[in-house]
Design an enzyme around this catalytic site. Structure first.
Site, PDB file in Angstrom:
ATOM      1  N   SER A 100       0.871  -1.108   0.081  1.00 39.05           N
ATOM      2  CA  SER A 100       0.033   0.102   0.131  1.00 39.05           C
ATOM      3  C   SER A 100       0.936   1.106   0.156  1.00 39.05           C
ATOM      4  CB  SER A 100      -0.905   0.037   1.276  1.00 39.05           C
ATOM      5  OG  SER A 100      -1.892   0.936   1.230  1.00 39.05           O
ATOM      6  N   ASP A 244      -2.178   6.098  -4.317  1.00 39.27           N
ATOM      7  CA  ASP A 244      -0.963   5.592  -3.531  1.00 39.27           C
ATOM      8  C   ASP A 244      -0.652   4.153  -4.528  1.00 39.27           C
ATOM      9  OD1 ASP A 244      -2.993   3.654  -3.139  1.00 39.27           O
ATOM     10  OD2 ASP A 244      -2.620   3.274  -1.053  1.00 39.27           O
ATOM     11  N   ASP A 246      -1.180   1.052  -4.515  1.00 38.61           N
ATOM     12  CA  ASP A 246      -2.024   0.309  -4.959  1.00 38.61           C
ATOM     13  C   ASP A 246      -3.378   0.785  -5.055  1.00 38.61           C
ATOM     14  OD1 ASP A 246      -2.530   0.838  -2.328  1.00 38.61           O
ATOM     15  OD2 ASP A 246      -3.258  -1.203  -1.900  1.00 38.61           O
ATOM     16  N   ASP A 248      -6.047   2.361  -3.776  1.00 37.42           N
ATOM     17  CA  ASP A 248      -7.006   2.476  -2.757  1.00 37.42           C
ATOM     18  C   ASP A 248      -7.110   3.901  -2.180  1.00 37.42           C
ATOM     19  OD1 ASP A 248      -5.031   2.057  -1.181  1.00 37.42           O
ATOM     20  OD2 ASP A 248      -5.900   0.477   0.044  1.00 37.42           O
TER      21      ASP A 248
END
Lengths: 450, 456
Positions: A100, A244, A246, A248
Site C-alpha cells: 500500500s 497510492d 495500490d 485504494d
C-alpha cells in the site's frame, strides 16, 4: 523501542522489508495457509508495481497451487480492482501483493475472502493459526490445479461498477482538465484510460509509468504532492488526483493548487453520496468531526469504528451504511461499488458532483466545516502503554472517553485520539479542534503526557 | 531412511511425491541454496516436464532464484538436454530441470546444472546440501531482485545444434517408431519429423500431466509393453523409448525384439571407439561387462565409477576431453563428447541411427554380432544397521573374486560378476549379477537369499 521493524506477521497478515526479512518462503507459506483456509477453487492474484512484486507473485502462486487453489493472475492491478474481481467472479478469495502506502522496500499480502472483503478479525485469527501450525493442505499431482492469466477483465468490471453510480455523459460533456499523479503505481495505466478515455477528461498525468520506481513518498499526503500542485497551476486544471501505489487511497487538489486534507476528501465524498442517498455513515475513530457536521446537515447518523479497513467495513455492514471510510488515509468506501477503499469511486464521484452543480473543486471544498487537525506519532516501550493511557485520561478530566481502539478523549471543542499502530511499533496521535490555538493546546498536552 | 515419507534429499538432489513428501518449502529452500551456490547474480535457465505439479514447483523455483538476484529464463515444458544446451548457448551460470525423469507421475524432482550445462560434481552437490541444511541463503535486497522471462526459442536452437552434428538427410531412409511416454521428447521429435523430414512414427506423444500411458522407465520390460509389439506392424527399422525428460533411451529391433537397456551404452561405445579419438569409457560399477570386451577389441579401457551422475562428472573432470570416447550407465543414459557430455536420449537415438547408416546394417544384425551376456537385477528392502554385516558376509563367501568397494561390493569372476549396493534414492539393497552366456541364476539367487536373510 529499538528493534528495526522489518517484518511483522500478525492478524493483519504478513508485511516486511524484502531481502532477508520478507522472504519467498514466508510469502509461499502464508499463501499455503490462505489456500488451505479458503479451500480448493479459484483465487485471484494481483500486485502493485513494487520491484519485489514479481518474485513474491511466483512464491504466492506456488503456495496457492500446492494448497489446491487454481490461480487467476490479473497482473498489475489496484487493490480495489482485485476485490471487485473476486466478488464478481465468485472466486474463493483473493490476494493483492502490495504494501500500500509503505516505502518501496516493503511488501505485504492483502487477503480477501470470497466477497472480496478483507478478512474479519476472526478469519484473520484462524488463518494465522493455520500458518503457525503449518497445517497445510498439500494436493498430489493428480489434483494439482493450474494457472490462468487474465489482465483485461478485472479493470473493465471494476470501472463498469463505478460508472453505474455517476452520470458519465454529464462528466464527458464537461471535458474537465484533470491533473493526475499515479506514483508509478498499480493504477497508473488504468487511471489514464479511465480519466482520459472513459470520462473524456483533458488529462495531464505524471508518474504513470508502472515500470519505474515511486517518484515520491508513496502515501499521497499534501506535503509530498508539490509536483502535482505545480501541474495544476501550469496546466490550469480543474481538479487533481493522486493515488497510492495500490490505488485504494485518493488525494485531491483543487483548481487553486491547494491539496485538500485527506479528511476533507472523505467529507466531500460523504456529502456527494448523502445528497442523493440518505443513510448511515461509518468512519473510524480518527476521522474528522466534519463528517458528523455533514451527516447532520443531511439528517443522517454517523457510527465510529476502530481504525482499519476491515473494522470500518464490518461496522458499515452492520449499520447498513451508504458511505464510509477512513479520513486520515484518504480511503473512501462506497458499498454500492464494493466494500473497499477505492480511489476510482472517489474520482468519479467528485467529477460527477462538479458536473452536476457547476461548482469548482475549491467551491465544493469551501462548503466543508472548518477544523484544524494534527497527526503525529511517538515511540513507546512495551509495558508502558497502560500507564500512558491512564495519565492521558487523567490529564483531560471531563472529556468523554472511548476505548474501542486505544483511547479517544472528546471535549466540547476538540478531541484527541491515541492508539498503538497495528503495523508499526509506534503510538499514533491524532487531534482535532475548531481553532489552531485549541489544537496546539490539545496536542501539546497529550505529547507532554506521552 | 524413512520409507513411509516419499521424500529423498541427498547429493542427488531433491525428489519426492508431491504433497505426501515434496512440499513448496523443500522446493524454495533447495532452489535458494542453489541460488547461493551459483554466486553473484547471473542468468539461470529453468524448464520442466509435463507433470501437473511442475507448474507449482516452477513458481517456487523461480521465486527463490529471483530472490537471490538471479534472472530466471523459463523454457517452459522442455527436455532436460534442451535445458543443458540452453545453458551453454546463452552463457547462463546454471540451470534447474524440474521433472522426475523415469519415475511415476506423482513424483517430481529438481536436477541442478552448472556452467555449460554440466552435472554438479560430488563436491558441488555436497556444498549445495550443506547450504540447504544451514539455510545459508543469500537473498538480494529489494531493489536488486532478479527478473523472470520466457524463452520459447531453446528447442529450435537445440535442434539446430543436432543438425550440425548429425546428417539428417542420410537418416531419412530409416522408419523409426518412438514411444514418447507422454513426455518432453514428443515436441522435439515432431519438429525433426515435420521440418527435417525424418520418418518418425510417434506413440504416446500426447503431453500428459497427471497419468502416463505406462511407467516411463527405459528398460527392457517397458519396451516390451507397447513399443516392441508394434515394430513389425509399423515396418520400423528401429524403435526407441524415452523417459519423460528425454535424457534416457531404450531400444527395440526391427523384428520386435526388446533390447536390454545395457545395450545402448555398448552400441554407442563401440561406435565412438571406432570413430575416435577417445579411447576411454566411463561407466558405473553396475554396468555390463560386455563393455570391457568391446573396449578391449578397440584397445580402449573402461573406468568404473560409483553409481550416480556426480561420480561420473567427477571422473570426467579427471581426463582431457579428447581422451573420452563415451560415458554412461546401463540405464540408457549415455553422453558423448561430440554432444557436449550431456545425457541425451535423442542424441543417442540419432547416433544409433547414424551407426546403422554408416555400417549399412540393421539394428538386429548389429546387435546379433555381440557375444551374449545375461544380466539379472533384483532389490531387497533392508534396515540400514544390518547392511555392513550383510556386506561382510557376502564378501567372505566369495574369497576368490576380484573386489571393488567403491560403491558397495562389486566382485568379478572370470566370466561373471555381481554388484551389491545400497540405493541412494530408496531404502533398498540392489543386487545385479551378470554372466557371459546364460543367466547366472544360481549366483543371483544365492546373493538374493543372503541379502534377504538379513531382512527379518
Amino acid at each position: 523501542m529499538s528493534r528495526a521493524h522489518q517484518l511483522k506477521i500478525s492478524v493483519s497478515g504478513i508485511r516486511g522489508v524484502v531481502g532477508g526479512f520478507f522472504t519467498p518462503n514466508l510469502a509461499c507459506a502464508f499463501a499455503q495457509a490462505f489456500g488451505t483456509y479458503v479451500g480448493p477453487g479459484r483465487v485471484i492474484l494481483g500486485r502493485d508495481t513494487r520491484s519485489s512484486g514479481p518474485m513474491l507473485e511466483h512464491a504466492v502462486t506456488c503456495g496457492l497451487l500446492s494448497a489446491g487453489c487454481e490461480v487467476v493472475k490479473i497482473g498489475v492491478a489496484p487493490t480495489p480492482t482485485v476485490q471487485v474481481f473476486v466478488a464478481e467472479t465468485r472466486a474463493r478469495g483473493g490476494i493483492a501483493i502490495t504494501a500500500s502506502h509503505n516505502p518501496p522496500e516493503y511488501n505485504a499480502l492483502k487477503l480477501f475472502n470470497a466477497e472480496g472483503l478483507f478478512f474479519n478479525h476472526y478469519e484473520r485469527g484462524e488463518l494465522l493459526e493455520l500458518y503457525h501450525q503449518s497445517a497445510f493442505t498439500q494436493v498430489p499431482n493428480a489434483e494439482m490445479p493450474g494457472i490462468r492469466f487474465d489482465t483485461e477483465t478485472a479493470p473493465r468490471l471494476h470501472i463498469e461498477r463505478v460508472l453505474r453510480h455517476v452520470n458519465v455523459d454529464r462528466i464527458r460533456a464537461r471535458r474537465f482538465r484533470v491533473a493526475l499523479d499515479g506514483v508509478n503505481g498499480a493504477g497508473s495505466e488504468m487511471s489514464v484510460r479511465f480519466l482520459r478515455d472513459t470520462l473524456n477528461c483533458h488529462l495531464h498525468a505524471i508518474s504513470v509509468s508502472p515500470h519505474l520506481p515511486f517518484p515520491r513518498e508513496a502515501e499521497p499526503k499534501p506535503e509530498v504532492l508539490g509536483d502535482l500542485r505545480d501541474l495544476i497551476l501550469r496546466e490550469h486544471c480543474d481538479i487533481a488526483f493522486a493515488q497510492d501505489p495500490d490505488g485504494d487511497r485518493l488525494a485531491v487538489g483543487d483548481e487553486t493548487g491547494r491539496i485538500l486534507d485527506n479528511d476533507d476528501v472523505l467529507a466531500l465524498a460523504v456529502d456527494c453520496v448523502l445528497h442523493r442517498l440518505k443513510g448511515p455513515v461509518v468512519v473510524n475513530l480518527t476521522t474528522s468531526s466534519a463528517i458528523d457536521d455533514i451527516a447532520a446537515r443531511h439528517g443522517c447518523r454517523v457510527y465510529r469504528s476502530p481504525v482499519g479497513e476491515a473494522n470500518v467495513v464490518d461496522r458499515m455492514k452492520s449499520a447498513g451504511a451508504v458511505i464510509g471510510g477512513e479520513g486520515s488515509n484518504g480511503g473512501i468506501i462506497f458499498p454500492s461499488v464494493q466494500y473497499c477503499r477505492d480511489s476510482y469511486t472517489g474520482m468519479a464521484m467528485l467529477l460527477d458532483r462538479m458536473a452536476e452543480t457547476g461548482m469548482t473543486a475549491s467551491q465544493l471544498a469551501s462548503t466543508l466545516p472548518v477544523y484544524h487537525r494534527r497527526l503525529g506519532k511517538a515511540p513507546f516501550e512495551h509495558g508502558r502503554l497502560g500507564a500512558l493511557m491512564q495519565s492521558l485520561e487523567a490529564g483531560f478530566p471531563g472529556a468523554a472517553t472511548d476505548r474501542r481502539d486505544g483511547l479517544k478523549l472528546t471535549t466540547e471543542d476538540g478531541w484527541i485520539h491515541v492508539r498503538a499502530s497495528n503495523t508499526e511499533p509506534i503510538l499514533r496521535i491524532a487531534a482535532e479542534a475548531r481553532t489552531p490555538a485549541r489544537l496546539n493546546q490539545l496536542y501539546g498536552q497529550a505529547e507532554s503526557l506521552l | 531412511m524413512n520409507a513411509r515419507i516419499p521424500l529423498r534429499i541427498s547429493q542427488f538432489g531433491l525428489r519426492g511425491v508431491v504433497g505426501a513428501g515434496l512440499t513448496p518449502t523443500h522446493v524454495l529452500d533447495f532452489s535458494a541454496a542453489f541460488g547461493a551456490l551459483l554466486g553473484p547474480p547471473a542468468k539461470v535457465i529453468i524448464g520442466r516436464d509435463p507433470r501437473a505439479s511442475g507448474q507449482m514447483i516452477r513458481e517456487g523455483v523461480a521465486s527463490a532464484l529471483m530472490a537471490c538476484g538471479h534472472d530466471v529464463i523459463d523454457l517452459g515444458i522442455v527436455s532436460t538436454p534442451v535445458i543443458q544446451h540452453a545453458i551453454t548457448a546463452t552463457g547462463a551460470r546454471g540451470g534447474i530441470s524440474i521433472g522426475a525423469s523415469h519415475m511415476a507421475a506423482e513424483w517430481n524432482a529438481l536436477k541442478f546444472f552448472g556452467e555449460r550445462g554440466s552435472y554438479l560434481s560430488t563436491a558441488e552437490a555436497g556444498e549445495l546440501l550443506d547450504i540447504y541444511h544451514l539455510k545459508g541463503f543469500d537473498f538480494a535486497q529489494w531493489d536488486a531482485l532478479g527478473s523472470y522471462s520466457r524463452d520459447d526459442s531453446a528447442v529450435g536452437r537445440y535442434i539446430d545444434n543436432l543438425a550440425s552434428v548429425f546428417d539428417f538427410p542420410a537418416l531419412r531412409r530409416f522408419r523409426v517408431l518412438v514411444d514418447c511416454c507422454n513426455g518432453t521428447s514428443a515436441h522435439i521429435l515432431a519438429i525433426l519429423r515435420d521440418r527435417h523430414g525424418l520418418d518418425l512414427v510417434l506413440i504416446n506423444e500426447q503431453s500428459e500431466g497427471r497419468a502416463f500411458a505406462h511407467e516411463p522407465a527405459t528398460d527392457q520390460r517397458t519396451v516390451r509393453m507397447q513399443l516392441a509389439p508394434l515394430m513389425r506392424h509399423v515396418g520400423a527399422d528401429a524403435g526407441f523409448l524415452f523417459d519423460v525428460d528425454s535424457d534416457r533411451v531404450a531400444l527395440a529391433t526391427e523384428s520386435g525384439g526388446a533390447v536390454s537397456e545395457e545395450m545402448v551404452l555398448v552400441l554407442l561405445a563401440d561406435e565412438m571407439l571406432t570413430l575416435g579419438p577417445g579411447d576411454t569409457i566411463i561407466a558405473n560399477l553396475s554396468t555390463t561387462a560386455l563393455l570391457d570386451e568391446v573396449a578391449a577389441s578397440h584397445n580402449g579401457r573402461v573406468v568404473r565409477v560409483p553409481v550416480g551422475r556426480n561420480a561420473t562428472a567427477d571422473a570426467l573432470a579427471g581426463f582431457p576431453p579428447e581422451k573420452i570416447a563415451i560415458a554412461g550407465e546401463g540405464t540408457g543414459a549415455v553422453m558423448m563428447p561430440r554432444f557436449r557430455f550431456v545425457y541425451d536420449g535423442i542424441a543417442s537415438m540419432l547416433a544409433i541411427l547414424t551407426m546403422m547408416h554408416r555400417r549399412a546394417q540393421s539394428l538386429g544384425s548389429i546387435l546379433a554380432a555381440y557375444p551374449k551376456y545375461s544380466i539379472l537385477k533384483g532389490e531387497v528392502p533392508l534396515e540400514s544397521h544390518r547392511i555392513p554385516q550383510m556386506m561382510d558376509d557376502i564378501e567372505s563367501r566369495y574369497p576368490s573374486a576380484r573386489k571393488n568397494n567403491l560403491d558397495g561390493l562389486r566382485a568379478d569372476f572370470d566370466n561373471a560378476w555381481f554388484h551389491v549396493r545400497v540405493s541412494q534414492t530408496a531404502p533398498l539393497v540392489r543386487v545385479i549379477a551378470e554372466q557371459r552366456g546364460d543367466p547366472p541364476t544360481a549366483l543371483f539367487e544365492a546373493l538374493m537369499d543372503t541379502v534377504r536373510s538379513y531382512n527379518s
